[in-house]
Design an enzyme around this catalytic site. Structure first.
Site, short mmCIF file in Angstrom:
data_model
loop_
_atom_site.label_atom_id
_atom_site.label_comp_id
_atom_site.label_asym_id
_atom_site.label_seq_id
_atom_site.Cartn_x
_atom_site.Cartn_y
_atom_site.Cartn_z
N ASP A 144 0.85 -1.19 0.00
CA ASP A 144 0.00 0.00 0.00
C ASP A 144 0.89 1.24 0.00
O ASP A 144 1.79 1.36 0.83
CB ASP A 144 -0.90 -0.01 1.24
N HIS A 151 -3.67 14.06 0.42
CA HIS A 151 -3.92 13.20 1.58
C HIS A 151 -2.76 13.30 2.57
O HIS A 151 -2.96 13.49 3.77
CB HIS A 151 -4.11 11.75 1.11
N GLU A 216 -10.59 3.97 3.48
CA GLU A 216 -9.75 4.78 2.59
C GLU A 216 -10.04 4.34 1.17
O GLU A 216 -9.93 3.14 0.86
CB GLU A 216 -8.25 4.57 2.89
N GLU A 218 -9.05 3.82 -2.53
CA GLU A 218 -7.78 3.70 -3.25
C GLU A 218 -7.99 2.99 -4.58
O GLU A 218 -9.00 2.30 -4.78
CB GLU A 218 -6.77 2.90 -2.42
N ASP A 250 -9.04 0.41 1.95
CA ASP A 250 -8.05 0.09 2.98
C ASP A 250 -8.63 0.50 4.34
O ASP A 250 -8.32 1.56 4.88
CB ASP A 250 -6.75 0.86 2.67
N ARG A 254 -8.12 4.07 13.22
CA ARG A 254 -7.26 5.23 13.46
C ARG A 254 -6.71 5.29 14.87
O ARG A 254 -5.60 5.81 15.09
CB ARG A 254 -8.03 6.52 13.16
N GLN A 257 -3.94 2.85 15.00
CA GLN A 257 -2.85 3.38 14.17
C GLN A 257 -2.05 4.46 14.90
O GLN A 257 -0.82 4.46 14.88
CB GLN A 257 -3.46 3.95 12.88
N LYS A 270 -4.36 -1.82 10.03
CA LYS A 270 -4.77 -1.97 8.64
C LYS A 270 -4.74 -3.42 8.16
O LYS A 270 -4.92 -3.66 6.97
CB LYS A 270 -3.86 -1.12 7.75
N THR A 274 -9.10 -5.72 3.98
CA THR A 274 -8.94 -4.79 2.86
C THR A 274 -9.87 -5.30 1.75
O THR A 274 -9.73 -6.44 1.32
CB THR A 274 -7.48 -4.77 2.35
N GLU A 391 -9.81 12.61 7.22
CA GLU A 391 -9.66 13.93 6.60
C GLU A 391 -10.97 14.70 6.61
O GLU A 391 -11.00 15.89 6.90
CB GLU A 391 -9.20 13.79 5.15
#
Ligand code: CA
Length: 444
Positions: A144, A151, A216, A218, A250, A254, A257, A270, A274, A391
């Site tokens: 990844d 971002h 996320e 992607e 993904d 948080r 993380q 993560k 996925t 975000e």
């Protein structure tokens, strides 16, 4: 690079005798022909390679058995008897293009042999509503990246308001080695992970279900032939090693993380799931949508030589519109449509897929057929282009308003995230990626 080779398979005036493939809103017209792996709903059959056309799936091993790939396409047809796309991915672009040409010919309306093609191919079309899709390849390795400057800047700003970007960002495509075992096909429920995290202000960590679960959006690239250990793939050859693209979610915890990511990057935050979309849109289908990479902001360094080249400057990027939609359990109960959370352009990414491949292999690391490289969150310069809740809600400080009065800082149980993407431009037929869907559940 060979990506800009256009041929009769891209002809925007071509139509299919599969009527649903000619609908104005179809994602799978004759010009797309994405590959996937399916099984008939309710059957225990192993995966079977198919191509999407309109609202149907063409059963390729059945076509092979019927002799439809005889002659020029016999090797490609043989590779389609596998239970995954790996053997076909390994064959390389000459073979992919030959098979695409043959499929386009078989499905085209107005071909001199249309009657015979229709009679021979028709029995091997399965309605999409009757199939279940599988992860399209046996993915040996999943990587990844972090290729969106917007971002990276937004996330960096949350941690370091005065100095959002680390000094390496504009020189080196940042990535980490992900986990292939937990790749799941679109539609698979995603269980909220438990993890270790340290609440803000606390001295010691706690263990429990993540309270800051995020998605996320992607774009993923499936590797084609790949390279031998010790033999990097030069940028100019990178396209020959990309079979096609898909959508990737993904999923990210948080809170886990934030506590674990230093110094070695994300780990358990993560690796619990996925999601990938079922249809792989081939590099050949994307040829009409290749564009120059986005201009770097004034004052940024030029890419180093191994990440730069004339062809790359001409069409190294791909113009894909990428959207995220969310529906909550309450919205679905009320019959409310999913709300769009963002729309961004994949062409705005700071690093392109060919650059990611050239960088990944520069030290000699070997990529193998079916490996998956994901781009990193696709965000853009506007707030409406932010590709994750971290975000959009600015780390939870500004929850997103949803229809019906609900708000979201992060995902709740029952929330369903749907990723969509498509390519369109004047003079080409619009093609879609289908969707990548996942619903959050509390228990497996
Ligand atoms: Ca990511």
């Amino acid at each position: 690079m060979t990506a800009t080779l256009l041929d009769e398979t891209h002809d925007p005036s071509a139509r299919s005798w599969v009527e649903s493939a000619n609908a104005a809103d179809t994602e799978f017209p004759l010009q797309n022909l994405p590959f996937g792996v399916f099984s008939r709903r309710g059957s225990n059959e192993p995966g079977c390679i198919g191509v999407a056309i309109g609202t149907s799936v063409l059963d390729l091993p059945a076509c092979h058995a019927a002799g439809l790939f005889a002659g020029a396409c016999v090797a490609e047809g043989g590779a389609c008897r596998d239970v995954s796309l790996n053997a076909l991915m390994a064959l390389g672009p000459t073979h992919w293009r030959a098979l695409r040409r043959r499929l386009s010919e078989l499905l085209r309306a107005g071909h001199p042999d249309e009657g015979r093609h229709h009679a021979m191919v028709g029995p091997h079309l399965v309605p999409m509503a009757e199939v279940e899709m599988r992860v399209p390849a046996q993915v040996g390795d999943y990587t990844d990246f972090y290729a969106s400057l917007d971002h990276a800047t937004n996330v960096g700003r949350m941690m370091r308001p005065d100095n959002p970007l680390l000094p390496n960002y504009k020189w080196v495509p940042i990535g980490y080695h992900g986990r292939a075992s937990s790749l799941v096909i679109s539609g698979t429920p995603v269980c909220r992970p438990r993890g270790q995290m340290r609440p803000e202000g606390a001295e010691t960590p706690i263990v429990g279900p993540s309270r800051r679960l995020d998605y996320e959006v992607e774009v993923g690239a499936f590797v084609g032939p790949g390279n031998r250990l010790g033999h990097p793939i030069p940028l100019a050859d990178a396209d020959r090693h990309v079979f096609g693209l898909c959508l990737v979610n993904d999923w990210s915890a948080r809170d886990v993380q934030a506590w674990e990511y230093q110094p070695l990057g994300p780990f358990l935050a993560k690796n619990f799931a996925t999601s990938v979309s079922p249809w792989v849109v081939t590099i050949d289908a994307l040829a009409p949508f290749r564009v120059p990479p986005v201009a770097r902001p004034e004052g940024d360094p030029a890419p180093l030589a191994y990440l730069d080249g004339e062809d790359h400057q001409a069409w190294g990027a791909t113009d894909i519109q990428v959207e995220v939609h969310l529906s909550t359990a309450r919205m679905r109960a009320a019959g409310t449509e999913a709300a769009r959370l963002s729309r961004a352009r994949f062409r705005d990414m700071y690093w392109t897929i060919p650059q990611l491949i050239a960088h990944h292999t520069m030290g000699g690391c070997n990529l193998r057929p079916g490996d998956l490289l994901a781009s990193g969150t696709v965000s853009g310069p506007e707030p409406s282009m932010r590709g994750c809740l971290l975000e959009l809600s600015w780390r939870g400080q500004h929850p997103v308003d949803l229809p019906g009065g609900e708000r979201r800082a992060f995902l709740e149980d029952g929330d369903e995230v749907v990723l969509r993407a498509w390519c369109e431009r004047e003079g080409a037929t619009r093609i879609g990626f289908g969707e990548c869907r996942g619903r959050v559940v509390a228990e497996p």
